[in-house]
Motif scaffolding. Structure first.
Motif, short mmCIF file in Angstrom:
data_model
loop_
_atom_site.label_atom_id
_atom_site.label_comp_id
_atom_site.label_asym_id
_atom_site.label_seq_id
_atom_site.Cartn_x
_atom_site.Cartn_y
_atom_site.Cartn_z
N LEU A 59 69.12 21.48 34.47
CA LEU A 59 67.68 21.40 34.24
C LEU A 59 67.12 20.02 34.54
O LEU A 59 66.07 19.89 35.17
CB LEU A 59 67.36 21.81 32.80
N ASP A 60 67.81 18.96 34.10
CA ASP A 60 67.30 17.61 34.33
C ASP A 60 67.21 17.29 35.81
O ASP A 60 66.27 16.64 36.27
CB ASP A 60 68.19 16.57 33.62
N MET A 61 68.20 17.73 36.59
CA MET A 61 68.17 17.49 38.04
C MET A 61 67.04 18.27 38.68
O MET A 61 66.35 17.78 39.58
CB MET A 61 69.51 17.86 38.66
N LEU A 62 66.84 19.49 38.21
CA LEU A 62 65.78 20.34 38.75
C LEU A 62 64.40 19.75 38.46
O LEU A 62 63.49 19.83 39.27
CB LEU A 62 65.90 21.74 38.15
N LEU A 63 64.26 19.14 37.28
CA LEU A 63 62.97 18.60 36.87
C LEU A 63 62.68 17.24 37.49
O LEU A 63 61.53 16.95 37.83
CB LEU A 63 62.92 18.46 35.34
N ASN A 64 63.70 16.41 37.62
CA ASN A 64 63.47 15.01 37.98
C ASN A 64 63.75 14.69 39.44
O ASN A 64 63.70 13.53 39.83
CB ASN A 64 64.35 14.11 37.10
N ILE A 65 64.07 15.70 40.23
CA ILE A 65 64.42 15.44 41.62
C ILE A 65 63.21 14.86 42.37
O ILE A 65 62.10 15.37 42.31
CB ILE A 65 64.92 16.72 42.30
N SER A 66 63.42 13.74 43.05
CA SER A 66 62.35 13.12 43.83
C SER A 66 62.33 13.72 45.22
O SER A 66 63.23 14.44 45.61
CB SER A 66 62.58 11.60 43.93
N SER A 67 61.31 13.38 45.99
CA SER A 67 61.21 13.94 47.33
C SER A 67 62.39 13.54 48.19
O SER A 67 62.96 14.35 48.92
CB SER A 67 59.89 13.49 47.98
N VAL A 68 62.81 12.28 48.14
CA VAL A 68 63.91 11.81 48.97
C VAL A 68 65.22 12.44 48.51
O VAL A 68 66.03 12.89 49.31
CB VAL A 68 64.00 10.27 48.93
N GLN A 69 65.42 12.50 47.18
CA GLN A 69 66.61 13.16 46.67
C GLN A 69 66.65 14.63 47.08
O GLN A 69 67.69 15.17 47.42
CB GLN A 69 66.66 13.06 45.15
N GLY A 70 65.49 15.26 47.03
CA GLY A 70 65.40 16.67 47.43
C GLY A 70 65.82 16.87 48.87
O GLY A 70 66.50 17.83 49.20
N MET A 71 65.40 15.94 49.73
CA MET A 71 65.74 16.03 51.14
C MET A 71 67.25 15.90 51.34
O MET A 71 67.87 16.69 52.05
CB MET A 71 65.02 14.93 51.91
N VAL A 72 67.87 14.92 50.68
CA VAL A 72 69.31 14.72 50.81
C VAL A 72 70.06 15.92 50.25
O VAL A 72 71.04 16.40 50.84
CB VAL A 72 69.74 13.43 50.08
N LEU A 73 69.62 16.43 49.10
CA LEU A 73 70.25 17.60 48.47
C LEU A 73 70.25 18.79 49.41
O LEU A 73 71.28 19.43 49.65
CB LEU A 73 69.54 17.93 47.17
N VAL A 74 69.09 19.10 49.95
CA VAL A 74 68.94 20.28 50.80
C VAL A 74 69.79 20.18 52.06
O VAL A 74 70.53 21.11 52.41
CB VAL A 74 67.46 20.49 51.16
N PHE A 75 69.72 19.02 52.74
CA PHE A 75 70.48 18.89 53.98
C PHE A 75 71.98 18.87 53.73
O PHE A 75 72.76 19.38 54.53
CB PHE A 75 70.05 17.65 54.75
N SER A 76 72.40 18.33 52.59
CA SER A 76 73.83 18.28 52.28
C SER A 76 74.38 19.68 52.03
O SER A 76 75.40 20.08 52.60
CB SER A 76 74.06 17.40 51.04
#
Length: 489
Positions: free
Chosen positions: A82-99
């Motif tokens: 939940l904390d990762m889902l709530l606090n994910i920033s735009s740049v972190q989101g980009m890295v997460l998705v592409f990884s």
């Protein structure tokens, strides 16, 4: 649809476009990787022309996505803590998705190339777990907090049990067919049918059953696996374009008021059951208590979170007037309150009616956060449907010829497909992701054992090794990519 790029820099806009392309590419590959299993028996038994079969399967996959709902989609989303889902920033989101998508695509293409019926569901879940574990290591938090362990266990149990169910049920269905239909026609292989009867196709009703069950597998595959793609796209949109997608901006006055009322009713529920919920929820929050701006979800603060939400939504008729930070804050409150309600529902002492009431309130509470725009559903349906029409030959040969020591009979094909369609359909309704590949492959293996045909253990060994290594391989690959990507941002 194009409004998603509003307010984004060129770099973030290009990243969003590329991320969406990656998700749709994953679904396209999923189409020709997994759905080959759906048409394997109907093609192998010559019940349908191969090209007609894959086109029909693509259409039924499309319909499955369109009509399948969102239960599985958000089961995938909530695999993230939940904390990762709530606090994910735009740049972190980009890295997460592409990884996670890079890892999933590489593994899917590799297993498809070698004709191994590996699981796209395992691949996706392993990739998600990989980024969660890498994020926990980078954030210096315990692994148990870095991964939504409860959801991961539920999903892994589903992936583990469903092939065993497929094996056992398909064997029983075949034995039942043998008892009900003693005539030889239904129990012949396609080769025996052509040599003995001089006919290329199965008997009429056998053929109808094979076609209908194959399309059933295709439909439930679309329903189950298509939702995984929808969940991925929503992760992309929430992470990279939060202003437009953290809440459903198309929600009207009714939906907004229903959300606020659900929170108020939850508050009343906790007060009425104070003794039962006190271990999790502090009902007696001081009237002057205030949540800090950077608060984290804590069940003890649930009543305060509900107060904050109700006050913030007082008089609100839609979300569009809110700025992005206000939208983020409402989403955070809604997810925290829902997480607490889910934990409360698992406490002892509640009647079936109480738990049903909690489930209904949770659905109302998350109606404007657990959603998907219509264009997302259509895009995933098209990608999965079009992917279905390619690349089926490698897997069809493996399923038809290389699992058992003898060729598959018509009755075996029917038993395997009926079992797979039923098992995957039930999983989709209950919101649990399962593997079409492993359910169908294990069902075919079950019919081979029931038919006393024996198994080709080299193929079974390969499938089992793929099952065992998919998780660690994708966890390592996606986690490594996320770790490297985070170091360089």
């Amino acid at each position: 649809m194009l409004e998603m790029f509003t307010g984004l820099s060129f770099f973030m806009g290009a990243s969003l476009f590329l991320a969406l392309a990656f998700v749709l590419a994953y679904e396209f590959i999923n189409g020709f990787h997994d759905t080959a299993n759906a048409v394997a028996t109907v093609i192998y038994t010559k019940a349908m022309n191969p090209h007609l079969a894959v086109i029909a399967s693509g259409i039924f996959n499309f319909l499955g996505v369109m009509l399948g709902g969102l239960g599985v989609a958000y089961a995938i989303v909530h695999l993230l803590p939940l904390d990762m889902l709530l606090n994910i920033s735009s740049v972190q989101g980009m890295v997460l998705v592409f990884s996670l998508l890079s890892a999933a695509i590489v593994w899917n293409l590799g297993t498809w190339y070698f004709g191994i019926p590996a699981s796209s569901s395992h691949t996706l879940i392993g990739s998600l777990l990989g980024v969660c574990l890498a994020n926990a290591l980078l954030s210096d938090i315990p692994i148990s907090e870095g991964v939504n362990v409860k959801k991961a266990i539920d999903i892994m149990l589903s992936l583990l049990i469903s092939p065993l169910v497929g094996f056992g049920v398909a064997a029983l269905v075949l034995l039942l067919l043998k008892k009900m239909f003693t005539g030889p026609k239904i129990h012949k292989t396609p080769q025996e049918r052509e040599q003995i009867d001089g006919k290329k196709h199965p008997p009429f009703w056998t053929r109808v059953t094979l076609v209908a069950s194959a399309m059933g597998v295709s439909f439930v595959h679309g329903s189950n696996d298509g939702q995984k793609g929808i969940g991925l796209i929503m992760l992309v949109l929430i992470g990279l374009a939060p202003a437009q997608f953290v809440l459903d901006l198309d929600s009207g006055k009714y939906e907004v008021e229903r959300t606020r009322d659900a929170a108020a009713h939850l508050q009343t529920f906790y007060r009425e059951h104070e003794a039962k919920v006190s271990s999790l929820v502090d009902v007696n929050i001081p009237a002057n208590a205030v949540l800090p701006e950077d608060f984290k979800c804590n069940t003890k603060n649930t009543m305060l979170e509900i107060n904050t939400l109700i006050n913030g939504m007082d008089g609100m008729t839609h979300y569009r007037d809110l700025d992005v930070n206000e939208r983020r804050n409402i989403r955070r409150l809604l997810l925290c309150i829902d997480d607490a309600a889910k934990k409360v529902s698992k406490l002892d002492g509640f009647s079936g009616k109480d738990k049903s009431d909690l489930d209904s309130l949770r659905k109302d509470l998350t109606a404007t956060t657990e959603y998907a725009p219509f264009w997302v559903i259509v895009a995933v349906a098209l990608a999965l449907g079009l992917g279905t029409m390619m690349g089926w030959k490698r897997i069809v040969y493996t399923v038809g010829e290389k699992i058992g020591k003898s060729s598959m009979t018509y009755s075996q094909g029917m038993a395997a497909q009926i079992t797979a369609a039923t098992a995957i359909g039930v999983a989709s309704v209950t919101g649990m992701p399962v593997s079409t590949t492993h359910v169908l492959s294990s069902a075919v293996a079950g019919t081979m054992v029931a038919n006393k045909s024996g198994l080709q253990f080299s193929t079974v060994k390969t499938i089992l090794l793929a099952w065992l290594f998919t998780l660690p391989a994708t966890i390592g690959l996606s986690g490594g990519l996320f770790y490297l990507g985070t170091l360089f941002i």
